[in-house]
Design a protein around this motif. Structure first.
Motif, short mmCIF file in Angstrom:
data_model
loop_
_atom_site.label_atom_id
_atom_site.label_comp_id
_atom_site.label_asym_id
_atom_site.label_seq_id
_atom_site.Cartn_x
_atom_site.Cartn_y
_atom_site.Cartn_z
N VAL A 101 0.88 -1.17 0.00
CA VAL A 101 0.00 0.00 0.00
C VAL A 101 0.91 1.21 0.00
CG1 VAL A 101 -1.75 1.27 1.31
CG2 VAL A 101 -1.76 -1.25 1.32
N VAL A 102 0.75 2.11 -0.97
CA VAL A 102 1.71 3.21 -1.07
C VAL A 102 1.02 4.56 -1.13
CG1 VAL A 102 1.92 3.01 -3.61
CG2 VAL A 102 3.74 4.10 -2.30
N ARG A 103 1.52 5.49 -0.33
CA ARG A 103 1.14 6.91 -0.44
C ARG A 103 2.39 7.69 -0.80
NH1 ARG A 103 -2.42 10.78 3.35
NH2 ARG A 103 -3.99 9.57 2.24
N SER A 104 2.24 8.55 -1.80
CA SER A 104 3.38 9.31 -2.28
C SER A 104 2.95 10.72 -2.67
CB SER A 104 3.99 8.60 -3.50
OG SER A 104 4.96 9.43 -4.10
N GLY A 105 3.83 11.65 -2.52
CA GLY A 105 3.56 13.01 -2.99
C GLY A 105 3.69 13.13 -4.50
N SER A 106 4.17 12.09 -5.15
CA SER A 106 4.40 12.13 -6.60
C SER A 106 3.25 11.46 -7.33
CB SER A 106 5.72 11.41 -6.94
OG SER A 106 6.79 11.99 -6.26
N SER A 107 2.55 12.21 -8.16
CA SER A 107 1.46 11.64 -8.97
C SER A 107 2.03 10.55 -9.87
CB SER A 107 0.81 12.74 -9.82
OG SER A 107 0.26 13.74 -9.00
N GLY A 108 1.41 9.39 -9.88
CA GLY A 108 1.84 8.30 -10.75
C GLY A 108 2.82 7.32 -10.09
N ALA A 109 3.30 7.62 -8.88
CA ALA A 109 4.26 6.74 -8.23
C ALA A 109 3.71 5.32 -8.01
CB ALA A 109 4.75 7.34 -6.91
N PRO A 110 2.45 5.14 -7.56
CA PRO A 110 1.95 3.77 -7.36
C PRO A 110 1.93 2.95 -8.66
CG PRO A 110 0.57 5.34 -6.19
CD PRO A 110 1.48 6.15 -7.07
N ALA A 111 1.61 3.59 -9.78
CA ALA A 111 1.58 2.85 -11.06
C ALA A 111 2.99 2.40 -11.44
CB ALA A 111 0.98 3.73 -12.15
N LEU A 112 3.97 3.25 -11.21
CA LEU A 112 5.35 2.85 -11.49
C LEU A 112 5.76 1.68 -10.60
CD1 LEU A 112 7.07 6.35 -11.83
CD2 LEU A 112 6.70 4.68 -13.66
N LEU A 113 5.43 1.79 -9.32
CA LEU A 113 5.79 0.73 -8.38
C LEU A 113 5.15 -0.60 -8.80
CD1 LEU A 113 7.38 0.60 -5.67
CD2 LEU A 113 5.19 0.77 -4.50
N ALA A 114 3.90 -0.53 -9.24
CA ALA A 114 3.20 -1.75 -9.68
C ALA A 114 3.95 -2.40 -10.85
CB ALA A 114 1.77 -1.41 -10.08
N ASP A 115 4.46 -1.59 -11.77
CA ASP A 115 5.23 -2.14 -12.90
C ASP A 115 6.53 -2.76 -12.44
OD1 ASP A 115 3.41 -1.46 -14.79
OD2 ASP A 115 4.42 0.39 -15.43
N PRO A 120 0.82 -7.04 -5.95
CA PRO A 120 -0.33 -6.13 -5.92
C PRO A 120 0.01 -4.82 -5.19
CG PRO A 120 -1.00 -8.36 -5.35
CD PRO A 120 0.51 -8.37 -5.39
N VAL A 121 -0.37 -3.71 -5.81
CA VAL A 121 -0.12 -2.39 -5.24
C VAL A 121 -1.45 -1.66 -5.08
CG1 VAL A 121 0.90 -0.11 -5.71
CG2 VAL A 121 2.24 -2.19 -6.16
N VAL A 122 -1.63 -1.01 -3.94
CA VAL A 122 -2.80 -0.18 -3.70
C VAL A 122 -2.35 1.28 -3.60
CG1 VAL A 122 -4.77 0.30 -2.19
CG2 VAL A 122 -3.90 -2.04 -2.39
N ASN A 123 -3.00 2.12 -4.37
CA ASN A 123 -2.73 3.56 -4.31
C ASN A 123 -3.45 4.15 -3.10
OD1 ASN A 123 -2.48 6.28 -4.69
ND2 ASN A 123 -3.37 6.33 -6.74
N ALA A 124 -2.68 4.60 -2.13
CA ALA A 124 -3.27 5.21 -0.92
C ALA A 124 -3.21 6.73 -1.00
CB ALA A 124 -2.53 4.71 0.31
N GLY A 125 -3.13 7.26 -2.23
CA GLY A 125 -3.07 8.70 -2.46
C GLY A 125 -1.75 9.07 -3.09
N ASP A 126 -1.80 9.57 -4.35
CA ASP A 126 -0.55 9.96 -5.02
C ASP A 126 -0.65 11.40 -5.54
OD1 ASP A 126 -2.40 9.06 -7.02
OD2 ASP A 126 -0.77 8.63 -8.42
N GLY A 127 0.10 12.26 -4.88
CA GLY A 127 0.16 13.66 -5.27
C GLY A 127 -1.21 14.27 -5.42
N THR A 128 -1.40 14.95 -6.55
CA THR A 128 -2.72 15.56 -6.83
C THR A 128 -3.52 14.68 -7.80
OG1 THR A 128 -1.75 16.84 -8.64
CG2 THR A 128 -1.85 17.90 -6.48
N HIS A 129 -3.13 13.41 -7.91
CA HIS A 129 -3.68 12.53 -8.94
C HIS A 129 -4.94 11.80 -8.47
CE1 HIS A 129 -3.11 8.69 -11.49
NE2 HIS A 129 -3.79 9.56 -12.18
N GLU A 130 -4.77 10.77 -7.62
CA GLU A 130 -5.93 9.95 -7.24
C GLU A 130 -5.83 9.44 -5.80
OE1 GLU A 130 -8.57 7.64 -9.13
OE2 GLU A 130 -7.69 7.73 -11.13
#
Ligand code: CP
Length: 321
Positions: A101-115, A120-130
């Protein structure tokens, strides 16, 4: 579901997750809040940004599902020594964890981590993205307020939701503007011109946008979702000023009176009381704010279960894997 990176999903998938969260919600009434579904699984909460609600509810969710949960924050980890996200992710994956489960100030960081990590990666909030689990828990809390115990299987058809505030900086607004219409809701984004997506009229998200909160309140929406003014994401002078913001876009006591008793008052937290929302509004009977927090545990249990125990027939049948 392989990852949860975005709130953009088909209606059926969203309702299935909300219904699973309804199953998980039952555990809140039990004395022993423990299901064996993720016994033997390890989940890492990797938080590079501060959080109270999301981090603790993911930890509670994992533990109530019997997973082993490890918390890693930016401060105190090798990220503070300059280690890259990729190297941090690969290091964690090399320890045999089952999900991140990842929270990052960088938009798109969870998608990169998943690649990068093949887990399995869960986006727990990335920048101003989602912030997809926030949108799911908002939908869950709103659906429960509207349909009560008969919520299962239902969407939010025809429910009019106004999302008010710093839309431009808000990952919560973006994820809700993707998820709520998929469930049948009519979403209006409201805010100062500087905080709205560029261009007038329907936004790229396909929802209505306006600067006129008072006109929206006159339409008697079914729910008003106030967003936190994110002072930490402002660059330079804050536009509008706090006083101008309160005049135009705060849910003040006076606007609360005009809103009437029927509209649900929502806020993802943390709140700036007296700025985007008055204390009376935050604590009103119509407020769902603490119900949203409670829903966060149930929804995050459903997400972890879906990603890590998808072959399990039922989360509450006492089985194990
Ligand atoms: N709503 C939300 O994401 O809150 P936290 O920052 O406390 O996790």
């Amino acid at each position: 579901m392989t990852h949860l990176l975005t709130a953009a999903m088909p209606r059926d998938a969203a309702i299935a997750l909300l219904d699973l969260a309804e199953d998980m919600h039952q555990i809140q009434d039990r004395q022993v809040k423990k299901l064996p579904a993720l016994r033997g699984r390890t989940v890492v909460n990797l938080f590079f940004e501060d959080s109270t609600r999301t981090r603790s509810s993911f930890e509670i969710a994992g533990k109530w599902l019997s997973a082993d949960v490890i918390n890693i924050s930016g401060k105190g980890s090798s990220a503070s020594k300059g280690e890259s996200l990729r190297d941090t992710g690969l290091t964690i994956a090399a320890m045999g964890v089952d999900g991140v489960v990842v929270r990052s100030g960088s938009s798109g960081a969870p998608a990169l981590l998943a690649d990068w990590i093949g887990r399995p990666v869960v986006n727990a909030g990335d920048g101003t993205h989602e912030h997809p689990t926030q949108a799911l828990l908002d939908a869950f809390a709103l659906r429960r307020r509207i349909h009560g115990d008969a919520a299962r299987g239902k969407g939010l058809d025809g429910v009019r939701v106004a999302i008010v505030g710093d839309i431009a900086h808000s990952r919560v607004a973006r994820s809700n503007a993707l998820l709520l219409p998929a469930l049948g809701a009519e979403v209006t984004l409201v805010g100062p011109p500087a905080f709205l997506p560029p261009g007038a009229g329907p936004t790229r998200l396909g929802v209505r946008a306006t600067t006129d909160l008072d006109a929206v309140i006159a339409e008697r929406p079914d729910a008003l979702m106030l967003l936190r003014v994110q002072l930490e994401r402002q660059t330079g002078a804050v536009v509008p000023s706090a006083a101008e913001y309160i005049t135009g876009w705060s849910l003040t006591d006076e606007r609360l009176a005009r809103l009437g008793d029927e509209a649900r008052i929502m806020h993802p937290g943390p709140m700036n009381r007296g700025l985007e929302i008055s204390s009376r509004a935050a604590d009103a009977d119509a407020s769902t704010i603490l119900e949203q927090v409670t829903a966060g545990v149930s929804v995050r249990m459903a997400v972890l279960y879906s990603l890590l125990a998808s072959d399990h027939p039922s989360p509450t049948d006492g089985g194990s894997r």
